[in-house]
Design an enzyme around this catalytic site. Sequence first.
Site, PDB file in Angstrom:
ATOM      1  N   ASN A 223       0.870  -1.176   0.000  1.00 50.69           N
ATOM      2  CA  ASN A 223       0.000   0.000   0.000  1.00 50.69           C
ATOM      3  C   ASN A 223       0.907   1.226   0.000  1.00 50.69           C
ATOM      4  OD1 ASN A 223      -1.815   2.047   0.467  1.00 50.69           O
ATOM      5  ND2 ASN A 223      -2.336   1.409   2.566  1.00 50.69           N
ATOM      6  N   TRP A 224       1.072   1.817  -1.183  1.00 53.55           N
ATOM      7  CA  TRP A 224       2.028   2.917  -1.312  1.00 53.55           C
ATOM      8  C   TRP A 224       1.541   4.222  -0.704  1.00 53.55           C
ATOM      9  CZ3 TRP A 224       4.220   2.582  -6.999  1.00 53.55           C
ATOM     10  CH2 TRP A 224       5.073   1.461  -7.077  1.00 53.55           C
ATOM     11  N   LYS A 225       0.253   4.310  -0.449  1.00 52.63           N
ATOM     12  CA  LYS A 225      -0.330   5.558   0.074  1.00 52.63           C
ATOM     13  C   LYS A 225       0.004   6.724  -0.856  1.00 52.63           C
ATOM     14  CE  LYS A 225      -0.323   3.430   4.568  1.00 52.63           C
ATOM     15  NZ  LYS A 225      -0.353   3.530   6.013  1.00 52.63           N
TER      16      LYS A 225
ATOM     17  N   HIS B 109      -9.738   1.450   4.528  1.00 55.62           N
ATOM     18  CA  HIS B 109      -8.492   1.653   5.268  1.00 55.62           C
ATOM     19  C   HIS B 109      -8.755   2.623   6.426  1.00 55.62           C
ATOM     20  CE1 HIS B 109      -4.433   2.801   6.317  1.00 55.62           C
ATOM     21  NE2 HIS B 109      -4.029   1.710   5.694  1.00 55.62           N
TER      22      HIS B 109
ATOM     23  N   GLU C 169      -7.123   4.995   7.555  1.00 52.86           N
ATOM     24  CA  GLU C 169      -6.839   6.407   7.257  1.00 52.86           C
ATOM     25  C   GLU C 169      -8.019   7.048   6.525  1.00 52.86           C
ATOM     26  OE1 GLU C 169      -3.027   5.773   5.392  1.00 52.86           O
ATOM     27  OE2 GLU C 169      -2.204   5.212   7.336  1.00 52.86           O
TER      28      GLU C 169
ATOM     29  N   GLU D  94      -5.892  -4.705  10.371  1.00 51.57           N
ATOM     30  CA  GLU D  94      -4.873  -3.675  10.572  1.00 51.57           C
ATOM     31  C   GLU D  94      -5.191  -2.890  11.844  1.00 51.57           C
ATOM     32  OE1 GLU D  94      -2.717  -2.569   6.667  1.00 51.57           O
ATOM     33  OE2 GLU D  94      -4.425  -1.246   6.906  1.00 51.57           O
TER      34      GLU D  94
ATOM     35  N   GLY E 115       2.009   2.433  10.664  1.00 49.43           N
ATOM     36  CA  GLY E 115       2.971   3.525  10.529  1.00 49.43           C
ATOM     37  C   GLY E 115       3.651   3.910  11.831  1.00 49.43           C
TER      38      GLY E 115
ATOM     39  N   SER F 133       2.868  -1.935  10.319  1.00 50.68           N
ATOM     40  CA  SER F 133       4.312  -1.975  10.573  1.00 50.68           C
ATOM     41  C   SER F 133       4.942  -3.327  10.261  1.00 50.68           C
ATOM     42  CB  SER F 133       4.617  -1.560  12.022  1.00 50.68           C
ATOM     43  OG  SER F 133       4.255  -0.208  12.219  1.00 50.68           O
TER      44      SER F 133
ATOM     45  N   GLY G 217       2.635  -1.232   4.250  1.00 51.31           N
ATOM     46  CA  GLY G 217       2.722   0.183   3.908  1.00 51.31           C
ATOM     47  C   GLY G 217       4.168   0.605   3.709  1.00 51.31           C
ATOM     48  N   GLY G 218       4.760   1.175   4.757  1.00 49.61           N
ATOM     49  CA  GLY G 218       6.103   1.750   4.688  1.00 49.61           C
ATOM     50  C   GLY G 218       7.139   0.846   4.035  1.00 49.61           C
TER      51      GLY G 218
HETATM   52  P1  PGA Z   1       2.498   0.374   7.588  1.00 52.15           P
HETATM   53  O1  PGA Z   1       1.077   0.598   6.842  1.00 52.15           O
HETATM   54  O2  PGA Z   1       3.034  -0.939   7.103  1.00 52.15           O
HETATM   55  O3  PGA Z   1       3.339   1.536   7.161  1.00 52.15           O
HETATM   56  O4  PGA Z   1       2.206   0.348   9.042  1.00 52.15           O
HETATM   57  C1  PGA Z   1       0.184  -0.469   6.632  1.00 52.15           C
HETATM   58  C2  PGA Z   1      -1.093   0.045   6.038  1.00 52.15           C
HETATM   59  O5  PGA Z   1      -1.513   1.155   6.388  1.00 52.15           O
HETATM   60  O6  PGA Z   1      -1.712  -0.631   5.195  1.00 52.15           O
END
Ligand code: PGA
Length: 255
Positions: free
Chosen positions: A9-11, A96, A98, A168, A174, A212, A233-234
């Site tokens: 997930n590149w955001k 998600h 966010e 999640e 994050g 994470s 994500g990251g």
């Molecule tokens: P993260 O993000 O691996 O940076 O914690 C995961 C996500 O939001 O899907």
Amino acid sequence: MPRKRVIGNWKMNGTIASNARLLREIKDDMAIAALTIDAAVCVPFLHVSETQRILTGTALKWGVQDISAFREGAYTGEISADMVAEFGATYAIVGHSERRSHHAEALTTVGAKALRAIEAGITPVVCVGETLREREDGAARETVETQLLAVLDSLPADQMHSLVLAYEPVWAIGTGRSASPRQAQEMHEFLRRLLRTRSESLADTTILYGGSVKPAAAADLFAQNDIDGALVGGASLEAGPFLDIIRLAANHAGA
Ligand code: PGA
């Protein structure tokens, strides 16, 4: 046992040039792992065309991070599932945390998005997860149950098997603080039980862990019975760690 999956997930990161570079690095290196697992990246909408150009014919699939809850029409700024399908996308992340928090997405909106994706032939990656407060209050299960049932209630019974679920925990996204393999497994087992209660045919639903996920912790997570892969994500923003996570999932494929 579902096939293992790793989805990045590149955001809202990168440029067309830097993301094209990243795609090339990943696809050139994942040929062997791809035989046993499904791997994909969910890119910003504006990068979908370039992503399709680079990844068509490779083992790496692609998707987006959201879609509209509406089919088409006067919804300024929205992008429909059908539009995304035209670019050969396999996945759309929906719900998600966010988006639930920054865009006030309601439970029913997430359900509608999952349905729009399925109607367009796209697999929705439905995210559920509790906040730290909810976990500390002992309400984690209740939260994810409410989120999951809202989506299942939005889907026709014969379409529910089309979704991928991602647990999640919001406190792990994050933050560098991943859930422990035991914490994650407990919640995945609970989610699988809920799915099975709805229909025995849902017992094999892919349930990803996200929050994470880094290479160092991935093997222990993938060794858990009910963890079928990761939403990353990251660590998906650089080829090295993302490929390491894909390889670790491949090691546990069919385990
Ligand atoms: P993260 O993000 O691996 O940076 O914690 C995961 C996500 O939001 O899907």
